[in-house]
Motif scaffolding. Structure first.
Motif, PDB file in Angstrom:
ATOM      1  N   GLU A  38      -9.481   0.141  -4.179  1.00  0.00           N
ATOM      2  CA  GLU A  38      -9.006  -0.941  -3.318  1.00  0.00           C
ATOM      3  C   GLU A  38      -7.590  -0.652  -2.817  1.00  0.00           C
ATOM      4  N   SER A  39      -6.734  -0.141  -3.706  1.00  0.00           N
ATOM      5  CA  SER A  39      -5.362   0.207  -3.312  1.00  0.00           C
ATOM      6  C   SER A  39      -5.354   1.360  -2.320  1.00  0.00           C
ATOM      7  N   TYR A  40      -6.287   2.282  -2.499  1.00  0.00           N
ATOM      8  CA  TYR A  40      -6.419   3.414  -1.581  1.00  0.00           C
ATOM      9  C   TYR A  40      -6.764   2.904  -0.181  1.00  0.00           C
ATOM     10  N   PHE A  41      -7.702   1.962  -0.112  1.00  0.00           N
ATOM     11  CA  PHE A  41      -8.064   1.384   1.182  1.00  0.00           C
ATOM     12  C   PHE A  41      -6.892   0.590   1.786  1.00  0.00           C
ATOM     13  N   THR A  42      -6.121  -0.080   0.937  1.00  0.00           N
ATOM     14  CA  THR A  42      -4.951  -0.815   1.430  1.00  0.00           C
ATOM     15  C   THR A  42      -3.966   0.145   2.072  1.00  0.00           C
ATOM     16  N   TYR A  43      -3.797   1.331   1.459  1.00  0.00           N
ATOM     17  CA  TYR A  43      -2.928   2.342   2.052  1.00  0.00           C
ATOM     18  C   TYR A  43      -3.463   2.781   3.415  1.00  0.00           C
ATOM     19  N   GLY A  87       0.775  -1.235   0.000  1.00  0.00           N
ATOM     20  CA  GLY A  87       0.000   0.000   0.000  1.00  0.00           C
ATOM     21  C   GLY A  87       0.800   1.275   0.000  1.00  0.00           C
ATOM     22  N   ARG A  88       2.026   1.228   0.509  1.00  0.00           N
ATOM     23  CA  ARG A  88       2.811   2.450   0.594  1.00  0.00           C
ATOM     24  C   ARG A  88       3.422   2.806  -0.761  1.00  0.00           C
ATOM     25  N   PRO A  89       3.485   4.098  -1.085  1.00  0.00           N
ATOM     26  CA  PRO A  89       3.995   4.513  -2.390  1.00  0.00           C
ATOM     27  C   PRO A  89       5.509   4.430  -2.470  1.00  0.00           C
ATOM     28  N   SER A  90       6.012   4.304  -3.695  1.00  0.00           N
ATOM     29  CA  SER A  90       7.445   4.400  -3.945  1.00  0.00           C
ATOM     30  C   SER A  90       7.809   5.872  -4.093  1.00  0.00           C
ATOM     31  N   TYR A  91       9.047   6.176  -3.771  1.00  0.00           N
ATOM     32  CA  TYR A  91       9.476   7.576  -3.816  1.00  0.00           C
ATOM     33  C   TYR A  91       9.993   7.948  -5.199  1.00  0.00           C
ATOM     34  N   THR A 109      -1.611  12.110  -5.410  1.00  0.00           N
ATOM     35  CA  THR A 109      -0.387  12.844  -5.099  1.00  0.00           C
ATOM     36  C   THR A 109      -0.135  12.825  -3.596  1.00  0.00           C
ATOM     37  N   TYR A 110       1.091  12.434  -3.232  1.00  0.00           N
ATOM     38  CA  TYR A 110       1.529  12.474  -1.843  1.00  0.00           C
ATOM     39  C   TYR A 110       2.608  13.550  -1.718  1.00  0.00           C
ATOM     40  N   PRO A 111       2.363  14.646  -1.012  1.00  0.00           N
ATOM     41  CA  PRO A 111       3.405  15.665  -0.822  1.00  0.00           C
ATOM     42  C   PRO A 111       4.521  15.141   0.091  1.00  0.00           C
TER      43      PRO A 111
END
Length: 264
Positions: free
Chosen positions: A204-209, A15-19, A250-252
């Motif tokens: 679904e991915s949003y909920f996993t995050y 769930g966590r994004p890559s940088y 988008t993740y700041p």
């Protein structure tokens, strides 16, 4: 702190994004040598994998063996499990000798640390005077006005009682975190510098995050399900407003970066 993430380690890795690459290229441009990196609190190795493309060797540590199980194996990354409070003896054994490390990175983790002790160890390890320490956090994802409004309430009201107090440092975008390091060459301050992660995901991915949050796990352990049917319905309705199942989220990112200096 590690126990907060152990039970949802797989959700964390998925769930966590890559940088973004430009974050690492910016950091790499500020380190004169590219031999050894210590990635502290590596989790499932998101940062370590990218650092491995730019540095000869990466030592990636975490206090959670469960998190490390889900880390991608990369030839020049050594994953090591450490005790929560590393002694200098453990530092020497698992990381290296005095003035041996070019870069120390901490991705979305430094707000959990005992900073005075950690900074003493970091200053001992970093090459003098230009060894670099880079720590960053990212705040809640931005999707659309309607989704973000629901998330704001979910984050502050529903999950609010279950966040540990250090999370406030992330809410403040690392502006208030203690960071006693000199500005790196070419910069007139040590941050925060702003970057962003962009990721195309479905609901679904949003909920996993959301389920990878430490607050979600803490609530679950106390018998509270934060993602109730009502909350899920609200998110689903807002998500589907435009008729598109996938969205660019988008993740700041907020980066503090500095060099060790000569320490005298």
């Amino acid at each position: 702190m590690a126990t907060l993430f152990i039970k949802q380690a797989q959700q964390y890795s998925v769930g966590r994004p890559s940088y973004p690459d430009n974050l690492f290229h910016f950091i790499a441009s500020k380190t004169p040598c590219h031999d050894l990196v210590w990635d502290v609190g590596t989790g499932t190795g998101q940062a370590a994998q990218s650092l491995a493309k730019l540095y000869k060797s990466v030592i990636a540590t975490d206090t959670s063996p469960k998190q490390l199980e889900f880390a991608a194996k990369v030839p020049n990354v050594q994953y090591k499990c450490t005790s929560p409070n590393m002694s200098m003896s453990e530092i020497k054994t698992k990381i290296g000798s005095e003035s041996s490390v070019d870069l120390i990175t901490i991705a979305q983790a430094m707000h959990w640390f005992d900073l005075p002790t950690f900074y003493q160890q970091a200053k001992w390890l970093l090459k003098k005077p230009n060894g670099v320490i880079a720590a960053w956090c990212y705040t809640t994802p931005e999707v659309s006005d309607s989704v973000d409004a629901i998330l704001e309430k979910f984050y502050t009201i529903d999950a609010g009682p279950y966040w540990e107090s250090p999370r406030k440092l992330v809410d403040e975008k690392y502006k208030t975190i203690d960071f006693p390091f000199e500005a790196v060459d070419g910069c007139d301050h040590n941050g925060p510098f702003e970057f962003k992660i962009e990721k195309v995901i479905d609901l679904e991915s949003y909920f996993t995050y959301l389920k990878s949050w430490s607050a979600y796990q803490t609530a679950k352990e106390k018998g509270a399900e934060l993602l109730t049917d009502d909350v899920v319905d609200k998110f689903t309705s807002a998500w589907n407003e435009d008729g598109k199942s996938e969205k660019t989220v988008t993740y700041p990112i907020y980066l503090r970066i500095g060099k060790v200096g000569n320490l005298y």
